[in-house]
Scaffold this motif. Structure first.
Motif, PDB file in Angstrom:
ATOM      1  N   LEU A 184       0.807  -1.217   0.000  1.00  8.26           N
ATOM      2  CA  LEU A 184       0.000   0.000   0.000  1.00  8.26           C
ATOM      3  C   LEU A 184       0.844   1.271   0.000  1.00  8.26           C
ATOM      4  O   LEU A 184       0.298   2.377   0.123  1.00  8.26           O
ATOM      5  CB  LEU A 184      -0.937  -0.010   1.218  1.00  8.26           C
ATOM      6  N   SER A 185       2.169   1.108  -0.125  1.00  9.67           N
ATOM      7  CA  SER A 185       3.086   2.254  -0.096  1.00  9.67           C
ATOM      8  C   SER A 185       3.593   2.565  -1.498  1.00  9.67           C
ATOM      9  O   SER A 185       3.364   1.809  -2.453  1.00  9.67           O
ATOM     10  CB  SER A 185       4.255   1.962   0.844  1.00  9.67           C
ATOM     11  N   GLN A 186       4.289   3.671  -1.619  1.00  2.00           N
ATOM     12  CA  GLN A 186       4.924   4.095  -2.859  1.00  2.00           C
ATOM     13  C   GLN A 186       6.291   4.681  -2.508  1.00  2.00           C
ATOM     14  O   GLN A 186       6.553   4.961  -1.324  1.00  2.00           O
ATOM     15  CB  GLN A 186       4.066   5.142  -3.564  1.00  2.00           C
ATOM     16  N   PRO A 187       7.177   4.849  -3.468  1.00  3.43           N
ATOM     17  CA  PRO A 187       8.475   5.455  -3.151  1.00  3.43           C
ATOM     18  C   PRO A 187       8.289   6.793  -2.438  1.00  3.43           C
ATOM     19  O   PRO A 187       7.566   7.665  -2.911  1.00  3.43           O
ATOM     20  CB  PRO A 187       9.119   5.628  -4.531  1.00  3.43           C
ATOM     21  N   GLY A 188       8.912   6.927  -1.284  1.00  2.00           N
ATOM     22  CA  GLY A 188       8.769   8.145  -0.489  1.00  2.00           C
ATOM     23  C   GLY A 188       7.796   8.027   0.655  1.00  2.00           C
ATOM     24  O   GLY A 188       7.761   8.897   1.547  1.00  2.00           O
ATOM     25  N   THR A 189       6.977   6.968   0.677  1.00  3.54           N
ATOM     26  CA  THR A 189       6.095   6.749   1.819  1.00  3.54           C
ATOM     27  C   THR A 189       6.938   6.548   3.074  1.00  3.54           C
ATOM     28  O   THR A 189       7.906   5.792   3.071  1.00  3.54           O
ATOM     29  CB  THR A 189       5.211   5.517   1.595  1.00  3.54           C
ATOM     30  N   THR A 190       6.551   7.217   4.147  1.00  9.55           N
ATOM     31  CA  THR A 190       7.318   7.132   5.399  1.00  9.55           C
ATOM     32  C   THR A 190       6.559   6.328   6.441  1.00  9.55           C
ATOM     33  O   THR A 190       5.348   6.105   6.330  1.00  9.55           O
ATOM     34  CB  THR A 190       7.599   8.529   5.963  1.00  9.55           C
ATOM     35  N   PHE A 191       7.291   5.887   7.462  1.00  9.88           N
ATOM     36  CA  PHE A 191       6.659   5.290   8.637  1.00  9.88           C
ATOM     37  C   PHE A 191       7.386   5.785   9.875  1.00  9.88           C
ATOM     38  O   PHE A 191       8.549   6.209   9.825  1.00  9.88           O
ATOM     39  CB  PHE A 191       6.717   3.756   8.585  1.00  9.88           C
ATOM     40  N   SER A 192       6.690   5.719  10.988  1.00 13.01           N
ATOM     41  CA  SER A 192       7.306   6.036  12.267  1.00 13.01           C
ATOM     42  C   SER A 192       6.611   5.207  13.336  1.00 13.01           C
ATOM     43  O   SER A 192       5.412   4.946  13.248  1.00 13.01           O
ATOM     44  CB  SER A 192       7.178   7.531  12.589  1.00 13.01           C
ATOM     45  N   THR A 193       7.387   4.769  14.326  1.00 12.75           N
ATOM     46  CA  THR A 193       6.830   3.954  15.394  1.00 12.75           C
ATOM     47  C   THR A 193       7.606   4.184  16.678  1.00 12.75           C
ATOM     48  O   THR A 193       8.743   4.677  16.664  1.00 12.75           O
ATOM     49  CB  THR A 193       6.842   2.466  15.017  1.00 12.75           C
ATOM     50  N   TYR A 194       6.995   3.832  17.787  1.00 11.43           N
ATOM     51  CA  TYR A 194       7.608   4.037  19.094  1.00 11.43           C
ATOM     52  C   TYR A 194       8.611   2.946  19.453  1.00 11.43           C
ATOM     53  O   TYR A 194       9.438   3.103  20.342  1.00 11.43           O
ATOM     54  CB  TYR A 194       6.521   4.104  20.169  1.00 11.43           C
ATOM     55  N   THR A 195       8.525   1.793  18.761  1.00 11.93           N
ATOM     56  CA  THR A 195       9.349   0.651  19.153  1.00 11.93           C
ATOM     57  C   THR A 195      10.667   0.616  18.381  1.00 11.93           C
ATOM     58  O   THR A 195      10.779   1.175  17.282  1.00 11.93           O
ATOM     59  CB  THR A 195       8.591  -0.667  18.922  1.00 11.93           C
ATOM     60  N   ALA A 196      11.652  -0.044  18.967  1.00 11.59           N
ATOM     61  CA  ALA A 196      12.935  -0.278  18.285  1.00 11.59           C
ATOM     62  C   ALA A 196      13.239  -1.770  18.226  1.00 11.59           C
ATOM     63  O   ALA A 196      14.385  -2.167  18.009  1.00 11.59           O
ATOM     64  CB  ALA A 196      14.056   0.461  19.015  1.00 11.59           C
TER      65      ALA A 196
END
Length: 642
Positions: A184-196
């Motif tokens: 469901l993403s495309q080049p440049g789609t970002t993600f962020s999350t609290y976990t490492a």
């Protein structure tokens, strides 16, 4: 629906008893949302440069991320920009719990209240909700994250990965779900999350994301990144693959048909900055089936909740919310959401009760209870749909035009042909004039198959007649509509509307005495106490509706028939779907027809879906239902059998 037993509270901060984890940071959940998810995806800077922005989230929970984003969007987004927010929740909280959980932050109160006004019942599936005067669309998917996202058609710009901790809910961070996120993403789609967590990092990297560790909020590290691969266009149903409409600077659309379907379409398209003109062949709008005095908005359930029932339930949810929003802006809308009764025998009532739908959706009543809701003695059990209701179709049409006066209506314009030139401009000819547009949507009911491009569509006209009956002063007062195979609507204390007859392949509109007799006989048979004497005069109305053989409407792009017959001729041999090319359509040509007698319940979601397709936005329906109503489905069925 999640109940109080599923949640524990510590200083008004909720925790899940099932996953033994908190819904948000116990120190400051709002600060975590702003730093990890909003700033972590370089928002609001990125949405300043786009007219449409799409956010995907993997756990709706209390709705904190959503309302915080809503507040930031209203504050900083361009005036005409639109936000599409997609989220999933397997165990939705109650309105009461959401209100309590978000009570910490008074600056969000207005946005919380707006969310709770449209917050859906806990029925599994997709729920499309509109907020901030329709500038924001929330698609809340109730169900398992992997299954729901697998059914989604969308392209996401930024991801909020916010499930419970990987150690406690590993399914929200699985390889399979990460693959769906990548799809469901495309080049440049970002993600962020609290976990490492290392497994999360590896799964996202394997799915095609660049993954980085950055300073966390209240913890040492967390993950963020971006998608770095070309989207995979392999489809399991290439013949239904959505069209990719070329961008146009003009954004001009022609709608053929001035009934509920056409006016709903023009209204929804115009809200996304399309110039719309409706071409109506009669001398007024709502001249055909949409001119009936009243009609019912309600779901249609089946014992196995097949695609027909699923579609109509989704359409019902959307339409009720849509009408509520419209009536808040236009109080003249004649919408009566006082509930509808459906008479059922004991066995069917018991079977449908096993669907365990929320009481907000359906209640099973015995004959005594149903009689209280009806205002007269009933001999059968009933289902009660508390949010269903009735309205006057012509009033809905005029209200939609009043709500958006920029919609242009051209009357006495019977369309004779559609032609597209080399630059994809459509030329629409009537008996007196020629019009041009980038997009054409065919919404003229049983005449929708009159064009060269649509002649392959199996649309059958169906005649329906309703009867307008006057009540005597001694007759009981019907409190709300009742369905019994037919239906009766209390227009006023002394006037009833009942119907409707059904005659396939009949386009005549002259009133027939035998159809009045049929309607009255059915009413007397099921509600013998309602009519105290034979009506003095037979008044009513007849109109033609468009139907299909599988009873589902035709909503979406119009297939290029010659391409389909060549490209998919080997489908009968069982070749794998990915070996076939993606579908080709008549670019910019769409249809919304075949609603049968269910247009009041389904026209609004049809308009939303076609607008989604035209604007390349997330679809309001899941993949299964989109395929079920796709106009090319009959072509594919024919090719499979040849």
């Amino acid at each position: 629906m999640n109940t109080q037993e599923n949640i524990t509270w510590n200083n008004n901060t909720p925790s899940s008893t099932q996953f033994e984890d908190v819904y948000y940071s116990t120190t400051d959940g709002l600060a975590e949302t702003q730093n990890v998810f909003i700033l972590g995806n370089q928002l609001p800077q990125r949405w300043q440069q786009q007219k449409t922005f799409v956010i995907g989230e993997t756990g709706f929970g209390t709705g904190l991320n959503f309302v915080a984003t809503l507040a930031q969007w209203e504050k900083s987004a361009p005036q005409h920009a639109q936000l599409n927010y997609i989220s999933v929740e397997k165990y939705p909280l109650s309105k009461r719990d959401i209100k309590k959980a978000l009570n910490h932050w008074s600056e969000l109160d207005r946005y919380v209240d707006e969310l709770l006004q449209v917050y859906p019942s806990d029925v599994a599936g997709f729920h499309r909700l509109k907020l901030l005067k329709d500038r924001v669309s929330l698609t809340l998917m109730i169900g398992d994250a992997k299954q729901m996202y697998r059914q989604l058609i969308a392209t996401v710009d930024a991801w909020y990965l916010d499930g419970f901790a990987p150690s406690r809910n590993p399914g929200m961070w699985s390889v399979e779900l990460c693959k769906e996120i990548a799809r469901l993403s495309q080049p440049g789609t970002t993600f962020s999350t609290y976990t490492a967590a290392g497994q999360v990092r590896r799964n996202l990297h394997h799915a095609g994301f660049n993954v980085s560790k950055v300073a966390g909020h209240g913890k040492r590290e967390r993950l963020c990144g971006s998608f770095n691969q070309t989207p995979n266009l392999i489809s399991q149903a290439p013949w239904f693959h959505p069209p990719n409409l070329p961008a146009s600077n003009r954004k001009k659309a022609i709608i053929i048909g001035g009934g509920i379907a056409g006016i709903s379409m023009a209204h929804t398209l115009s809200q996304s900055e399309w110039q719309t003109i409706i071409l109506e062949q009669e001398d007024r709008v709502a001249a055909q089936a949409s001119g009936n005095k009243a009609g019912i908005v309600m779901p249609k359930l089946t014992l196995d909740m097949d695609k027909y029932a699923q579609f109509h339930l989704s359409a019902f949810f959307y339409t009720v919310s849509w009408l509520r929003n419209l009536q808040s802006r236009q109080p003249s809308l004649d919408w009566h959401p006082d509930g509808v009764l459906e008479l059922v025998d004991k066995q069917r009532g018991t079977q449908l009760a096993k669907l365990k739908l929320s009481k907000q959706v359906m209640q099973a009543l015995d004959a005594e209870q149903a009689s209280l809701y009806a205002g007269l003695t009933l001999e059968k059990n009933a289902l009660f749909f508390p949010t269903a209701g009735w309205l006057a179709p012509a009033n809905l049409c005029t209200t939609l035009l009043k709500d958006n006066p920029e919609i242009h209506v051209a009357l006495n314009q019977k369309v004779s042909s559609l032609q597209q030139d080399a630059d994809n401009t459509w030329h629409v000819s009537t008996q007196t004039k020629s019009y041009t547009a980038d997009v054409v949507v065919i919404c003229n009911g049983p005449s929708a198959d009159q064009f060269q491009q649509t002649k392959h569509l199996p649309i059958t006209p169906s005649r329906g007649q309703i009867s307008d009956l006057k009540q005597t002063a001694s007759a009981p007062t019907l409190l709300r509509p009742i369905c019994y195979g037919g239906y009766v609507i209390p227009l006023s204390k002394n006037e009833l509307l009942c119907g409707a007859s059904y005659t396939s392949d009949d386009k005549t509109v002259a009133l027939k005495k035998e159809d009045h007799d049929h309607n009255i006989k059915a009413l007397r048979q099921h509600l013998p106490d309602l009519l105290t004497e034979q009506p003095q005069a037979h008044e009513g109305r007849a109109a033609t509706r468009a139907t299909t053989i599988d009873r589902l409407p035709l909503i979406g792009p119009v297939a290029n028939e010659s391409f389909y017959r060549i490209a998919y001729q080997d489908i009968k041999h069982g070749k794998r779907p990915h070996t076939f090319p993606l579908a080709q359509y008549h670019s910019g040509l769409y249809i919304a027809s075949g609603f049968g007698s269910r247009g009041l319940t389904t026209a609004a979601i049809a308009a939303e879906l076609v607008t989604n397709l035209i604007n390349n936005k997330p679809l309001t329906l899941n993949t299964t239902l989109y395929h079920a109503i796709h106009p090319a489905r009959f072509l594919i069925r024919t090719l499979r059998k040849q």
